[in-house]
Design a protein around this motif. Structure first.
Motif, PDB file in Angstrom:
ATOM      1  N   TRP A   9      37.615   5.592  37.051  1.00 26.95           N
ATOM      2  CA  TRP A   9      37.105   6.956  37.214  1.00 26.95           C
ATOM      3  C   TRP A   9      38.244   7.922  37.485  1.00 26.95           C
ATOM      4  CZ3 TRP A   9      33.572  10.091  35.872  1.00 26.95           C
ATOM      5  CH2 TRP A   9      33.426  11.309  36.527  1.00 26.95           C
ATOM      6  N   GLU A  10      39.184   7.530  38.349  1.00 28.72           N
ATOM      7  CA  GLU A  10      40.318   8.396  38.668  1.00 28.72           C
ATOM      8  C   GLU A  10      41.191   8.636  37.436  1.00 28.72           C
ATOM      9  OE1 GLU A  10      42.388   6.860  42.077  1.00 28.72           O
ATOM     10  OE2 GLU A  10      40.586   6.956  43.320  1.00 28.72           O
ATOM     11  N   GLU A  11      41.409   7.585  36.652  1.00 26.10           N
ATOM     12  CA  GLU A  11      42.202   7.733  35.419  1.00 26.10           C
ATOM     13  C   GLU A  11      41.489   8.659  34.438  1.00 26.10           C
ATOM     14  OE1 GLU A  11      43.699   4.997  31.687  1.00 26.10           O
ATOM     15  OE2 GLU A  11      43.330   4.025  33.606  1.00 26.10           O
ATOM     16  N   LEU A  12      40.191   8.491  34.301  1.00 21.96           N
ATOM     17  CA  LEU A  12      39.406   9.349  33.424  1.00 21.96           C
ATOM     18  C   LEU A  12      39.437  10.793  33.917  1.00 21.96           C
ATOM     19  CD1 LEU A  12      37.459   9.600  31.015  1.00 21.96           C
ATOM     20  CD2 LEU A  12      35.616   9.068  32.596  1.00 21.96           C
ATOM     21  N   SER A  13      39.297  10.977  35.229  1.00 16.84           N
ATOM     22  CA  SER A  13      39.319  12.308  35.819  1.00 16.84           C
ATOM     23  C   SER A  13      40.656  12.991  35.582  1.00 16.84           C
ATOM     24  CB  SER A  13      39.013  12.215  37.312  1.00 16.84           C
ATOM     25  OG  SER A  13      38.932  13.490  37.882  1.00 16.84           O
ATOM     26  N   ARG A  14      41.758  12.247  35.728  1.00 15.46           N
ATOM     27  CA  ARG A  14      43.090  12.792  35.458  1.00 15.46           C
ATOM     28  C   ARG A  14      43.230  13.170  33.981  1.00 15.46           C
ATOM     29  NH1 ARG A  14      44.651   8.643  38.922  1.00 15.46           N
ATOM     30  NH2 ARG A  14      45.200   7.323  37.154  1.00 15.46           N
ATOM     31  N   GLY A  15      42.685  12.320  33.104  1.00 13.22           N
ATOM     32  CA  GLY A  15      42.736  12.607  31.668  1.00 13.22           C
ATOM     33  C   GLY A  15      41.968  13.865  31.302  1.00 13.22           C
ATOM     34  N   VAL A  16      40.793  14.033  31.901  1.00 15.04           N
ATOM     35  CA  VAL A  16      39.990  15.234  31.642  1.00 15.04           C
ATOM     36  C   VAL A  16      40.711  16.463  32.178  1.00 15.04           C
ATOM     37  CG1 VAL A  16      37.830  16.418  32.192  1.00 15.04           C
ATOM     38  CG2 VAL A  16      37.778  14.012  31.495  1.00 15.04           C
ATOM     39  N   ALA A  17      41.291  16.367  33.376  1.00 20.31           N
ATOM     40  CA  ALA A  17      42.024  17.502  33.954  1.00 20.31           C
ATOM     41  C   ALA A  17      43.199  17.882  33.053  1.00 20.31           C
ATOM     42  CB  ALA A  17      42.513  17.167  35.356  1.00 20.31           C
ATOM     43  N   ALA A  18      43.949  16.890  32.584  1.00 21.49           N
ATOM     44  CA  ALA A  18      45.090  17.165  31.696  1.00 21.49           C
ATOM     45  C   ALA A  18      44.612  17.796  30.395  1.00 21.49           C
ATOM     46  CB  ALA A  18      45.860  15.880  31.419  1.00 21.49           C
ATOM     47  N   PHE A  19      43.483  17.331  29.895  1.00 23.70           N
ATOM     48  CA  PHE A  19      42.934  17.891  28.665  1.00 23.70           C
ATOM     49  C   PHE A  19      42.500  19.336  28.868  1.00 23.70           C
ATOM     50  CE2 PHE A  19      39.202  18.685  25.971  1.00 23.70           C
ATOM     51  CZ  PHE A  19      39.866  18.763  24.765  1.00 23.70           C
ATOM     52  N   LEU A  20      41.813  19.606  29.981  1.00 28.12           N
ATOM     53  CA  LEU A  20      41.396  20.980  30.271  1.00 28.12           C
ATOM     54  C   LEU A  20      42.613  21.889  30.434  1.00 28.12           C
ATOM     55  CD1 LEU A  20      38.453  20.312  32.764  1.00 28.12           C
ATOM     56  CD2 LEU A  20      38.276  21.035  30.366  1.00 28.12           C
ATOM     57  N   ASP A  21      43.634  21.399  31.123  1.00 28.86           N
ATOM     58  CA  ASP A  21      44.867  22.172  31.316  1.00 28.86           C
ATOM     59  C   ASP A  21      45.498  22.495  29.967  1.00 28.86           C
ATOM     60  OD1 ASP A  21      46.930  23.332  33.026  1.00 28.86           O
ATOM     61  OD2 ASP A  21      48.180  21.640  32.388  1.00 28.86           O
ATOM     62  N   HIS A  22      45.555  21.509  29.085  1.00 31.48           N
ATOM     63  CA  HIS A  22      46.109  21.716  27.741  1.00 31.48           C
ATOM     64  C   HIS A  22      45.287  22.757  26.970  1.00 31.48           C
ATOM     65  CE1 HIS A  22      47.927  20.798  23.857  1.00 31.48           C
ATOM     66  NE2 HIS A  22      46.701  20.772  23.374  1.00 31.48           N
ATOM     67  N   ALA A  23      43.964  22.651  27.059  1.00 34.47           N
ATOM     68  CA  ALA A  23      43.085  23.599  26.353  1.00 34.47           C
ATOM     69  C   ALA A  23      43.352  25.026  26.816  1.00 34.47           C
ATOM     70  CB  ALA A  23      41.619  23.220  26.571  1.00 34.47           C
ATOM     71  N   VAL A  24      43.491  25.204  28.124  1.00 36.31           N
ATOM     72  CA  VAL A  24      43.765  26.544  28.667  1.00 36.31           C
ATOM     73  C   VAL A  24      45.135  27.022  28.202  1.00 36.31           C
ATOM     74  CG1 VAL A  24      44.185  27.842  30.793  1.00 36.31           C
ATOM     75  CG2 VAL A  24      42.197  26.325  30.622  1.00 36.31           C
ATOM     76  N   ASP A  25      46.146  26.158  28.279  1.00 34.46           N
ATOM     77  CA  ASP A  25      47.496  26.543  27.852  1.00 34.46           C
ATOM     78  C   ASP A  25      47.527  26.934  26.374  1.00 34.46           C
ATOM     79  OD1 ASP A  25      48.538  26.122  30.369  1.00 34.46           O
ATOM     80  OD2 ASP A  25      49.405  24.159  29.886  1.00 34.46           O
ATOM     81  N   GLU A  26      46.845  26.172  25.542  1.00 32.75           N
ATOM     82  CA  GLU A  26      46.844  26.420  24.097  1.00 32.75           C
ATOM     83  C   GLU A  26      45.980  27.617  23.703  1.00 32.75           C
ATOM     84  OE1 GLU A  26      48.625  24.751  21.565  1.00 32.75           O
ATOM     85  OE2 GLU A  26      49.705  24.095  23.346  1.00 32.75           O
ATOM     86  N   SER A  27      45.121  28.062  24.589  1.00 33.85           N
ATOM     87  CA  SER A  27      44.209  29.159  24.255  1.00 33.85           C
ATOM     88  C   SER A  27      44.924  30.501  24.099  1.00 33.85           C
ATOM     89  CB  SER A  27      43.118  29.297  25.323  1.00 33.85           C
ATOM     90  OG  SER A  27      43.649  29.864  26.509  1.00 33.85           O
ATOM     91  N   GLY A  28      46.102  30.620  24.711  1.00 29.60           N
ATOM     92  CA  GLY A  28      46.813  31.890  24.675  1.00 29.60           C
ATOM     93  C   GLY A  28      46.286  32.888  25.694  1.00 29.60           C
ATOM     94  N   LYS A  29      45.306  32.453  26.485  1.00 34.70           N
ATOM     95  CA  LYS A  29      44.738  33.324  27.516  1.00 34.70           C
ATOM     96  C   LYS A  29      45.342  32.955  28.865  1.00 34.70           C
ATOM     97  CE  LYS A  29      40.238  33.611  25.221  1.00 34.70           C
ATOM     98  NZ  LYS A  29      38.799  33.306  25.373  1.00 34.70           N
TER      99      LYS A  29
END
Length: 153
Positions: A9-29
């Protein structure tokens, strides 16, 4: 057993957080803009993206939507351990294809199978996925042949 489940669960949670962070960074916002669009406190958003606080399902969907992702499909891939694939497909149209495909599949199954839908077995899923991908590949090859014939004329 619980330790192993917690680790996963912790590994999955870290993966989701990293993915969300990437999505925000790539959004240009800016993160401030994402926070405002999602109605998530900017400090809470910072903690979510840093992985120190897990996002709720509505928060994760809102972050992905504000970031310009197909939110349900992106999150589904991230939860299934395919965050990198979702990142790779972000600007290709594949996520939008999957979003529509998954949304239409229940109705298509009902329409095509009717009462026989209850006879479907879980073990058939992998083969069906590969067969569907093969059909899509054949369709793309047919479109390419038609394009070549059109240019040859």
């Amino acid at each position: 057993m619980a330790r192993n489940t917690n680790d996963k669960w912790e590994e999955l949670s870290r993966g989701v957080a990293a993915f969300l962070d990437h999505a925000v960074d790539e959004s240009g916002k800016s993160r401030r803009t994402i926070a405002a669009q999602t109605n998530i406190n900017k400090d809470a958003l910072r903690r979510i993206l840093a992985g120190t606080r897990s996002a709720t399902l509505p928060e994760a969907l809102a972050i992905l939507d504000a970031s310009g992702h197909a939110p349900r499909t992106s999150l589904m891939l991230a939860l299934a351990g395919y965050s990198q694939r979702s990142k790779d497909w972000q600007n290709s149209g594949v996520l939008e294809f999957l979003e529509t495909f998954i949304s239409e599949l229940p109705s298509a199954l009902d329409q095509a199978l009717g009462e026989r839908l209850l006879d479907v077995r879980p073990r058939w899923a992998k083969g069906t996925a590969h067969r569907t991908a093969g059909l899509l590949s054949d369709h793309l090859a047919q479109l390419e042949r038609q394009d070549e014939q059109s240019f040859a004329l």
